[in-house]
Design a protein around this motif. Sequence first.
Motif, short mmCIF file in Angstrom:
data_model
loop_
_atom_site.label_atom_id
_atom_site.label_comp_id
_atom_site.label_asym_id
_atom_site.label_seq_id
_atom_site.Cartn_x
_atom_site.Cartn_y
_atom_site.Cartn_z
N VAL A 273 0.82 -1.21 0.00
CA VAL A 273 0.00 0.00 0.00
C VAL A 273 0.86 1.26 0.00
O VAL A 273 0.67 2.17 -0.82
N ALA A 274 1.81 1.34 0.91
CA ALA A 274 2.66 2.53 0.99
C ALA A 274 3.48 2.70 -0.29
O ALA A 274 3.67 3.82 -0.78
N GLU A 275 3.93 1.58 -0.85
CA GLU A 275 4.72 1.65 -2.08
C GLU A 275 3.87 2.17 -3.24
O GLU A 275 4.34 2.99 -4.05
N LEU A 276 2.62 1.73 -3.33
CA LEU A 276 1.74 2.20 -4.40
C LEU A 276 1.42 3.68 -4.24
O LEU A 276 1.37 4.43 -5.22
N ALA A 277 1.17 4.11 -3.00
CA ALA A 277 0.94 5.54 -2.77
C ALA A 277 2.16 6.35 -3.18
O ALA A 277 2.05 7.43 -3.79
N ALA A 278 3.36 5.83 -2.87
CA ALA A 278 4.58 6.53 -3.25
C ALA A 278 4.75 6.57 -4.77
O ALA A 278 5.23 7.58 -5.32
N GLU A 279 4.38 5.49 -5.45
CA GLU A 279 4.44 5.48 -6.92
C GLU A 279 3.54 6.56 -7.50
O GLU A 279 3.90 7.26 -8.46
N ALA A 280 2.33 6.69 -6.94
CA ALA A 280 1.40 7.72 -7.43
C ALA A 280 1.96 9.12 -7.21
O ALA A 280 1.89 9.98 -8.09
N ARG A 281 2.52 9.36 -6.02
CA ARG A 281 3.07 10.69 -5.74
C ARG A 281 4.29 10.97 -6.63
O ARG A 281 4.50 12.11 -7.07
N ALA A 282 5.09 9.94 -6.88
CA ALA A 282 6.26 10.13 -7.74
C ALA A 282 5.84 10.44 -9.17
O ALA A 282 6.46 11.28 -9.85
N PHE A 283 4.78 9.77 -9.64
CA PHE A 283 4.29 10.08 -10.98
C PHE A 283 3.78 11.51 -11.05
O PHE A 283 4.00 12.22 -12.04
N GLU A 284 3.11 11.95 -10.00
CA GLU A 284 2.60 13.32 -9.98
C GLU A 284 3.75 14.33 -10.04
O GLU A 284 3.66 15.34 -10.75
N ASP A 285 4.81 14.06 -9.31
CA ASP A 285 5.98 14.95 -9.37
C ASP A 285 6.56 14.96 -10.79
O ASP A 285 6.93 16.03 -11.31
N TRP A 286 6.66 13.80 -11.38
CA TRP A 286 7.17 13.70 -12.76
C TRP A 286 6.27 14.49 -13.71
O TRP A 286 6.76 15.23 -14.56
N ALA A 287 4.95 14.32 -13.56
CA ALA A 287 4.01 15.00 -14.45
C ALA A 287 4.10 16.52 -14.30
O ALA A 287 4.06 17.26 -15.30
N ARG A 288 4.22 16.99 -13.08
CA ARG A 288 4.36 18.44 -12.88
C ARG A 288 5.64 18.93 -13.57
O ARG A 288 5.66 20.01 -14.17
N GLY A 289 6.70 18.13 -13.47
CA GLY A 289 7.94 18.51 -14.11
C GLY A 289 7.84 18.57 -15.62
O GLY A 289 8.64 19.25 -16.28
N ARG A 290 6.86 17.86 -16.20
CA ARG A 290 6.63 17.88 -17.64
C ARG A 290 5.59 18.94 -18.03
O ARG A 290 5.20 19.02 -19.19
N GLY A 291 5.15 19.72 -17.06
CA GLY A 291 4.21 20.79 -17.36
C GLY A 291 2.74 20.42 -17.30
O GLY A 291 1.87 21.21 -17.70
N TYR A 292 2.44 19.24 -16.77
CA TYR A 292 1.03 18.85 -16.64
C TYR A 292 0.42 19.50 -15.40
O TYR A 292 1.10 19.76 -14.39
N ASP A 293 -0.87 19.73 -15.46
CA ASP A 293 -1.64 20.17 -14.30
C ASP A 293 -2.03 18.92 -13.52
O ASP A 293 -2.68 18.01 -14.08
N VAL A 294 -1.65 18.82 -12.27
CA VAL A 294 -1.89 17.62 -11.46
C VAL A 294 -2.70 18.00 -10.23
O VAL A 294 -2.38 18.96 -9.53
N VAL A 295 -3.75 17.23 -9.97
CA VAL A 295 -4.56 17.45 -8.77
C VAL A 295 -3.92 16.68 -7.62
O VAL A 295 -3.72 15.46 -7.73
N PRO A 296 -3.57 17.33 -6.50
CA PRO A 296 -2.96 16.61 -5.37
C PRO A 296 -3.86 15.48 -4.88
O PRO A 296 -5.03 15.70 -4.57
N SER A 297 -3.32 14.29 -4.83
CA SER A 297 -4.11 13.10 -4.51
C SER A 297 -3.65 12.45 -3.22
O SER A 297 -2.46 12.47 -2.90
N GLN A 298 -4.60 11.84 -2.51
CA GLN A 298 -4.30 11.06 -1.32
C GLN A 298 -4.59 9.57 -1.56
O GLN A 298 -4.64 8.79 -0.61
N ALA A 299 -4.76 9.18 -2.81
CA ALA A 299 -5.15 7.81 -3.13
C ALA A 299 -4.09 7.14 -3.99
O ALA A 299 -2.99 7.66 -4.18
N ASN A 300 -4.42 5.98 -4.54
CA ASN A 300 -3.48 5.23 -5.38
C ASN A 300 -3.71 5.52 -6.86
O ASN A 300 -3.57 4.65 -7.71
N PHE A 301 -4.07 6.76 -7.16
CA PHE A 301 -4.27 7.18 -8.54
C PHE A 301 -3.99 8.67 -8.64
O PHE A 301 -3.93 9.38 -7.63
N SER A 302 -3.84 9.12 -9.87
CA SER A 302 -3.49 10.52 -10.12
C SER A 302 -4.36 11.06 -11.25
O SER A 302 -4.55 10.39 -12.27
#
Length: 359
Positions: A273-302
């Motif tokens: 569970v913690a690993e999947l949440a971390a994967e989602a947050r890491a993807f969000e950081d990556w997406a922001r770095g690529r200029g995407y608009d990302v909604v801050p999430s507390q779940a296992n999805f972005s």
Amino acid sequence: MDIESLPLRDDLVGEEPYGAPQIVVPTVLNVNENPYPPSEAVAREMAEAVVAAATTLNRYPDREATALRQDLAAYLGHGLSVDNIWVANGSNEIMLHLLTAFGGPGRTVLTFAPTYSMYPEYARNTLTKFVAYPRREDFSVDAGLVLGAIDIHEPTVILLARPNNPTGTGIPLEAIDQICRQTEAIVVVDEAYQEFSAEPSAISLLDQHPRLVVSRTMSKAFALAGGRVGYMAADPAIVDACRIVRLPYHLSAQTQAVARVALRHADELLAKVAELAAEARAFEDWARGRGYDVVPSQANFSLFGRFRDRHAVWQGLLDRGVLIRETGPDGYLRASAGTPEEMQALKDALDDMNPEKES
């Protein structure tokens, strides 16, 4: 014969069955599943439990699912007992039981959009008026927003997804407490993704608010989507109301047996569970770095975007073997957290496409 020739209910004419696309591709990130299956040892124990249950399949299962409810009460803690727990075929059926019991003609269910796309279908199927009040501009929900909507619409039932699907946004526990103190409605907090969130569960408020319901599922964090097990924690009177409207023997002996094995191995099944949440947050950081608009999430999805043509982006990803979900606010797409390899495949496909974003 086609469906148009049948005496279908007027409100069902033209409707389509709910469901995310089921497409066989290398990378499936569209329905917020846990990508890690049970271990071979746990799967074997589940199989043995099903075999044991099969020896009595000539008899009906325990229609109260008492042993499973006891196990769920122990898992949740907070001093809950079997009388506080109800269980059904996924949290979908839990919601249907609640709206069958507390909704219906002349009654209103209130929720806050954008949110889970099945909510209006629960309302439709129980002949309950459905109101989706707009969330704040950042997709958040607070006590003031909810209480203002309650004053306008006077609902019997309020559905609050926490974290919300598809945005992943939460609701402060203090807001839930304030809402419950200032309404007579049944307040249902849908915690399908709670295990992925760092926020405390609304279960801690149950002893203060007899009309509060907390709905959960074993589909996501427990990697038991195929088991179809949802449950809720509430005052015993609300559980009894659901018992009135449930179909007899609604939960099979096999389902009960598999779910009990899963709960015995909760530590193992929840280990990712913690690993999947971390994967989602890491993807969000990556997406922001690529200029995407990302909604801050507390779940296992972005939820990310905004795309000028989100369907074209969805199709482009699919053409590259990556399936995500075309859902939520216009211009956004939702991606489930997957294995590191699956998340890399999503990133590589997006980089390869370099889709056009809204300015």
